[in-house]
Design a protein around this motif. Sequence first.
Motif, PDB file in Angstrom:
ATOM      1  N   LEU A 156     -16.592   6.163  22.795  1.00  0.00           N
ATOM      2  CA  LEU A 156     -15.227   6.675  22.924  1.00  0.00           C
ATOM      3  C   LEU A 156     -14.226   5.664  22.378  1.00  0.00           C
ATOM      4  O   LEU A 156     -13.241   6.027  21.730  1.00  0.00           O
ATOM      5  CB  LEU A 156     -14.926   6.994  24.395  1.00  0.00           C
ATOM      6  N   LEU A 159     -11.316  13.933  28.096  1.00  0.00           N
ATOM      7  CA  LEU A 159     -11.911  12.630  28.343  1.00  0.00           C
ATOM      8  C   LEU A 159     -12.195  12.437  29.826  1.00  0.00           C
ATOM      9  O   LEU A 159     -13.261  11.942  30.219  1.00  0.00           O
ATOM     10  CB  LEU A 159     -10.979  11.526  27.829  1.00  0.00           C
ATOM     11  N   ARG A 160     -11.265  12.823  30.672  1.00  0.00           N
ATOM     12  CA  ARG A 160     -11.449  12.662  32.115  1.00  0.00           C
ATOM     13  C   ARG A 160     -12.530  13.605  32.640  1.00  0.00           C
ATOM     14  O   ARG A 160     -13.309  13.234  33.521  1.00  0.00           O
ATOM     15  CB  ARG A 160     -10.126  12.884  32.847  1.00  0.00           C
ATOM     16  N   GLY A 182     -15.790  12.124  31.804  1.00  0.00           N
ATOM     17  CA  GLY A 182     -16.063  11.017  32.712  1.00  0.00           C
ATOM     18  C   GLY A 182     -16.600  11.496  34.046  1.00  0.00           C
ATOM     19  O   GLY A 182     -17.503  10.885  34.629  1.00  0.00           O
ATOM     20  N   THR A 185     -13.790   4.648  31.626  1.00  0.00           N
ATOM     21  CA  THR A 185     -12.808   5.537  31.005  1.00  0.00           C
ATOM     22  C   THR A 185     -11.410   5.291  31.556  1.00  0.00           C
ATOM     23  O   THR A 185     -10.420   5.426  30.831  1.00  0.00           O
ATOM     24  CB  THR A 185     -13.204   7.010  31.203  1.00  0.00           C
ATOM     25  N   THR A 192     -18.720   4.142  27.409  1.00  0.00           N
ATOM     26  CA  THR A 192     -17.365   4.123  26.868  1.00  0.00           C
ATOM     27  C   THR A 192     -17.285   3.590  25.442  1.00  0.00           C
ATOM     28  O   THR A 192     -16.303   3.856  24.743  1.00  0.00           O
ATOM     29  CB  THR A 192     -16.425   3.284  27.760  1.00  0.00           C
TER      30      THR A 192
END
Length: 413
Positions: A254, A66-67, A70, A374, A251
Motif C-alpha cells: 500500500l 483502505l480502512r 485493513g 494502515t 502495508t
Amino acid sequence: MTAVDQPTSPVPAPASGRAAAFLRPRLGGMPRPFWVLWTGTLLNRLGTMVEPYLGLYLTTARDLSLRQAGVVLAVLGLGTVAGQLAGGALADRIGRRATLTLATLAAGAGLLALGHAQGMPAITAAALVTGMALDMWRPASAAIVADLIAPADRPRAFGLLFWATNLGFSAAMVAGGALAHAGYHWLFWIDALTCAVFGLLVWRAVPETRPDGAGGHEPGGFADVLRDRVMTAFVLICLVYTFVLMQYMTTMPLAMREHGLGPEAYGLVIAVNGVVIVTVQPLVGAWLSRRDHSLVLVGGFLLLGAGNLLTALATGVWAYAGAVAVGSLGEVVAAAVLQAVVSNLAPVHLRGRYNAVWGVAWSGGFLLAPLGGTQLLGYGAHVLWPVCAALAVGAAAAQLALAPAIRRRAAGD
C-alpha cells in the motif's frame, strides 16, 4: 634426492568432497519423516500467494476502501490466533499428523470460499474462517520437529524449514505478481491446491510422532503455559517483532502504491526477502545456532529496525529492495534460534500448546500489523517506518533483559 625425499604439493580435495563437507553439517542426520515435512512445507509455500496480495485484491478487485481492507486483514489475523490455539491443543490431544492434515485441507477450502466471496459481510466471514484454518497446522509441525530431533540439532532443523519456507516464498511472490494481472482467482486456486497437497503428503508419509504418555490424558493446558513467566515474556517480545516484520507483507504494498508502484514492483521487492534468506541462511544458520540464543535475537531485531529506517527513505523499486534486504538479514539472524528457544522451554506433553502460544505472537502480529500499520500509514510513510524501527529496538532491549532467565532454563535442562 630419492623419490621419498622429493617434496610433494598438497592434493586439493575433489569438488564432490568439498560439497559433502559443506552439506554434511547442515543437512546430515535428519530422519526421513523430517524431510517429508520439509518437502510439504516447501510445496505449501510455493503456493502461498493470497496473504501478501490480499490487501491489493480487496482494494482493487473488490473495491474496498483502505480502512475496510485493513479490517478484513485484521479479521483474518484474528482467525489465525484462534486457529493456532486450536491447533496446539489438537496436536497434544489427537496427534500431530491428524491435526496438520485436517488444518491444511480446511485452509484450502477456506481460501476458495474467500476468493469467491463478494460484499463486505461475506468477505469478512470468509476471512475469519480461512484465518482459523490457515495457521492451525503450525503448532503440529513444530511439535513434530521437537519430537523427532534432539535439542542440539533443533536450531538446524528449524533453520532448514525456515529456508524451505522462504525458498518457496521467493518464487511465489514473483509468480503471484504476474498471475494477479491474469486474474486474482488464480492465486486462490493455487494456494488452496498446495495446502491440500501438503496435508495429504504428511498423512501418507509421516507417522504419528507424539511420544507415548504425552496424549490427551496427560495433565496440563494453556494455563500452564501462561504461568511460565519466561515463556510469556518471550511471546510478548516476539509479538512486537512480528508486528514490525509483518509490515512488509501488509502495508508495504500500500505504501509502494503511493509512489506509483504496482503489484509487479511489490512482487520483485518482496522476493528480495526470500532471495536473501535462501542465499544467506545456509551460510550463517549453523554458526548462529551455536551462539547465545538471546544475543542472536538482539542482533536480528536491531537489523530489522535498521531496515525499517531505510524503508522510510525509499521511493523507487531499488531503494525498497535495499531496505528489504537489510530487514531480511535481521529475519535470518532471528529465525536461527526463535523456535528452538520455544521447543527447549516446552515440556514434552505441552509441546503443541507451547508452540501454539508462541504462534499467537505471529498470528497476533498479522492481526495487529494491518490494523496498526494502515492507521500509521494514514499519517504518512515517514511516520509508519520510524515507529516500527523504534519498536524493533524496544524488542531488542527487552530480549537482552530476558536473556539471563533463558540461559538459566537452558542450563537446568
